[in-house]
Design an enzyme around this catalytic site. Structure first.
Site, short mmCIF file in Angstrom:
data_model
loop_
_atom_site.label_atom_id
_atom_site.label_comp_id
_atom_site.label_asym_id
_atom_site.label_seq_id
_atom_site.Cartn_x
_atom_site.Cartn_y
_atom_site.Cartn_z
N ASP A 100 0.78 -1.11 0.10
CA ASP A 100 -0.02 -0.06 0.03
C ASP A 100 0.88 1.36 -0.13
OD1 ASP A 100 1.00 -0.66 2.71
OD2 ASP A 100 -0.62 0.78 3.27
N GLU A 166 -0.05 -0.91 5.82
CA GLU A 166 0.91 -0.64 6.74
C GLU A 166 0.86 0.99 6.99
OE1 GLU A 166 4.57 0.93 8.05
OE2 GLU A 166 3.75 1.50 6.15
N GLU A 167 0.53 1.67 5.83
CA GLU A 167 0.31 3.16 6.06
C GLU A 167 -0.55 3.59 6.91
OE1 GLU A 167 2.96 4.75 5.20
OE2 GLU A 167 3.80 4.09 3.26
N HIS A 447 6.52 9.51 1.19
CA HIS A 447 5.28 10.15 1.76
C HIS A 447 5.16 11.53 1.20
CE1 HIS A 447 4.68 7.76 5.60
NE2 HIS A 447 5.03 6.99 4.42
N1 BES Z 1 8.92 3.06 5.36
C1 BES Z 1 8.03 3.74 6.49
C2 BES Z 1 8.69 3.56 7.88
C3 BES Z 1 9.96 4.44 7.97
C4 BES Z 1 9.75 5.80 7.70
C5 BES Z 1 11.14 3.81 8.03
C6 BES Z 1 10.95 6.39 7.93
C7 BES Z 1 12.25 4.61 8.42
C8 BES Z 1 12.20 6.03 8.08
C9 BES Z 1 6.59 3.11 6.56
O1 BES Z 1 5.99 3.02 5.38
C10 BES Z 1 5.78 4.27 7.12
O2 BES Z 1 5.42 5.34 6.62
N2 BES Z 1 5.37 4.14 8.60
C11 BES Z 1 4.52 4.79 9.30
C12 BES Z 1 4.01 3.92 10.31
C13 BES Z 1 2.64 4.65 11.11
C14 BES Z 1 1.66 4.87 10.04
C15 BES Z 1 2.09 3.72 12.18
C16 BES Z 1 5.18 6.01 9.92
O3 BES Z 1 6.39 5.83 10.18
O4 BES Z 1 4.68 7.15 9.96
MN MN Z 2 7.09 1.71 4.26
MN MN Z 3 5.32 4.81 4.51
#
Ligand code: BES
Ligand code: MN
Ligand code: MN
Length: 478
Positions: A100, A166-167, A447
């Site tokens: 996603d 996940e997002e 993002h």
């Molecule tokens: N890939 C990211 C996680 C991430 C972000 C790892 C920056 C390392 C550095 C993941 O897709 C993400 O965006 N996770 C969200 C999780 C939240 C929705 C619980 C985040 O970190 O905001």
């Molecule tokens: Mn991610």
């Molecule tokens: Mn992400």
């Protein structure tokens, strides 16, 4: 046991086909956070499952049930489980990724259609999800394709867990992971986990990651009048919800990033002198952070301070206000009901459970001080616990050897500021080492607008994922 040269050559000679497949994946608008795109996310579950089957992987679409989003009852996209190989003499590796993506609109400021992968002359593959996280998920497919087409056995038994929420907080996944980690479950027998879903610290140095921050996300709603009011008629006449909310939001964090909720920053111990060296060693400068932020706005001119702020300190960010006047013009309105959204990135020993009472007590006492007659409500939206692991495990050793082989460089060892809540669930449910092995660079713009993955990161990153499996395989035969 290094990866066979034939594998590395295959990846090079099939690069264009791999990019075409990434383009097909990006074209599916699998935005999990917008109910309007839910069917596209489900389509992506099926697409991934078919792609895995086409390279010899047995798959299962795991139903995660339904949930409510923005007041709508929606089916959750099934998680895609895969497995290939069942040799008791080999290690079993579980790989995780998500298919996603974050929302994206040309009007946000994209230079190209976000769902049409654009290959720029400088080698950047631009499109939503190219780096987060479709590129890395497809990296695993590329590795599998080589082995399937050339009738080569994998050096390990492989299991996959790819999800489509996940997002949006990985709805439903924790329970599935716990269930499938039981004896006889899909993940039974897993020796280590590899997650490719983060980024290099900079644009030059491959990276292994051993920590993630957790997250506690909150919504505070202030309401008073039954409907929006005219500010000419009611200004200086009634308690205004938006004024109350802004006052409360202003008590959460200061402009240097210090968290003002009593007890939250205090939970985290200060860095010992030798811990600073870990950050000193990383290939990073203030220029890197300012380049990726797009402006010279770093909180400090000390690289170690900046890195510790991201990796080993909690942070609090204000995200938005729902219900406030938004848009063009100058509407003279007093909004009747407004909700402020903010979140705290957590580090050990914090958890969503341990910070919630502090947040609650602070907001209630600050609201009382206002002496307003409006009503306040605090909700916790979703959360995740932070994770840090031991880098001396063979899982990390395998990834280090693989990095040297593919990039001829020593990896940066990082903790990440972002969150992948299921990481800790894997670590705890399976009781094995979890490794984060990123494919993309620090300036990929996950993002953000114009998200990209460099062609070389996709191709060399595919080699890295494959080589890592060979090095894990080598551990087993030691
Ligand atoms: N890939 C990211 C996680 C991430 C972000 C790892 C920056 C390392 C550095 C993941 O897709 C993400 O965006 N996770 C969200 C999780 C939240 C929705 C619980 C985040 O970190 O905001
Ligand atoms: Mn991610
Ligand atoms: Mn992400």
């Amino acid at each position: 046991m290094p990866a066979p040269q034939e594998f590395l050559d295959y990846v090079d000679s099939n690069a264009d086909a791999f990019i075409q497949r990434l383009s097909n994946a990006v074209a599916i608008k699998s935005v999990s956070g917008d109910p309007a795109y839910r069917q596209e996310v489900i389509k992506m579950s099926h697409w991934i499952s078919e792609q895995l089957q086409a390279v010899g992987v047995e798959t299962q679409l795991a139903d995660l049930g339904r949930h409510t989003m923005d007041g709508q009852d929606l089916p959750l996209p099934p998680a895609v489980l895969g497995r290939i190989g069942n040799d008791p003499n080999k290690k079993t590796v579980l790989v995780y990724g998500h298919f996603d993506v974050q929302p994206a609109l040309v009007s946000d400021g994209w230079n190209t259609d976000p769902f049409k992968l654009t290959v720029l002359p400088n080698g950047q593959l631009v499109g939503r999800g190219s780096s987060d996280d479709k590129g890395p998920v497809l990296g695993w497919l590329n590795v599998l394709q080589y082995h399937y087409q050339n009738k080569k056995e994998l050096p390990v038994n492989l299991k996959c867990c790819f999800e489509g929420m996940e997002e949006s907080g990985s709805e439903g996944l924790d329970d599935l992971v716990k269930k499938e980690s039981q004896p006889g479950g899909w993940f039974d027998g897993v020796d280590c986990v590899c997650i490719s879903d983060n980024y290099w610290l900079n644009t030059r140095t491959p990276t292994l990651t051993y920590g993630l921050r957790g997250l506690a996300y909150y919504k505070i709603t202030v309401e008073g009048p039954t409907r929006d009011l005219h500010s000419g008629v009611f200004g200086r006449t009634v308690h205004e919800p938006m004024t109350d909310l802004i006052k409360i939001m202003g008590t959460l964090v200061d402009v240097k990033g210090n968290i003002l909720i009593p007890g939250v920053d205090e939970m985290v111990s200060a860095a010992a002198a030798d811990e600073r060296q870990l950050y000193e060693k990383l290939d990073y400068s203030i220029k890197d952070v300012e380049e990726s932020a797009g402006a010279p706005i770093a909180l400090s001119s000390d690289k170690v301070e900046v890195l510790m702020g991201r990796m080993r300190m909690p942070s609090l960010s204000l995200h938005g206000i729902e219900g406030a006047f938004y848009g063009a013009g100058a509407k003279t309105v007093i909004p009747a009901k407004v909700s402020g959204k903010f979140s705290i990135r957590l580090v050990p020993p914090q958890s969503p459970e341990s910070v919630l009472p502090l947040v609650k007590a602070h907001i209630e006492s600050e609201f009382k001080k206002l002496g307003t007659k409006n009503r306040l409500n605090l909700e916790e939206l979703h959360g995740g616990t932070p994770w840090v692991t031991d880098i001396n495990h063979w899982n990390y050793e395998a990834a280090k050897i693989a990095t040297r082989a593919v990039y001829n460089q020593e990896p940066d060892m990082t903790r990440e500021g972002g969150s992948i809540p299921v990481t800790l669930t894997f670590a705890e449910a399976l009781g094995v080492s979890v490794l984060l092995l990123p494919m993309g660079r620090g300036d990929d713009g996950a993002h953000s607008t114009n998200e990209k993955l460099d062609r070389s990161n996709f191709i060399e990153g595919t080699k890295l994922l494959g080589t890592y499996l060979y090095e894990v395989g080598a551990v087993a035969s030691k």
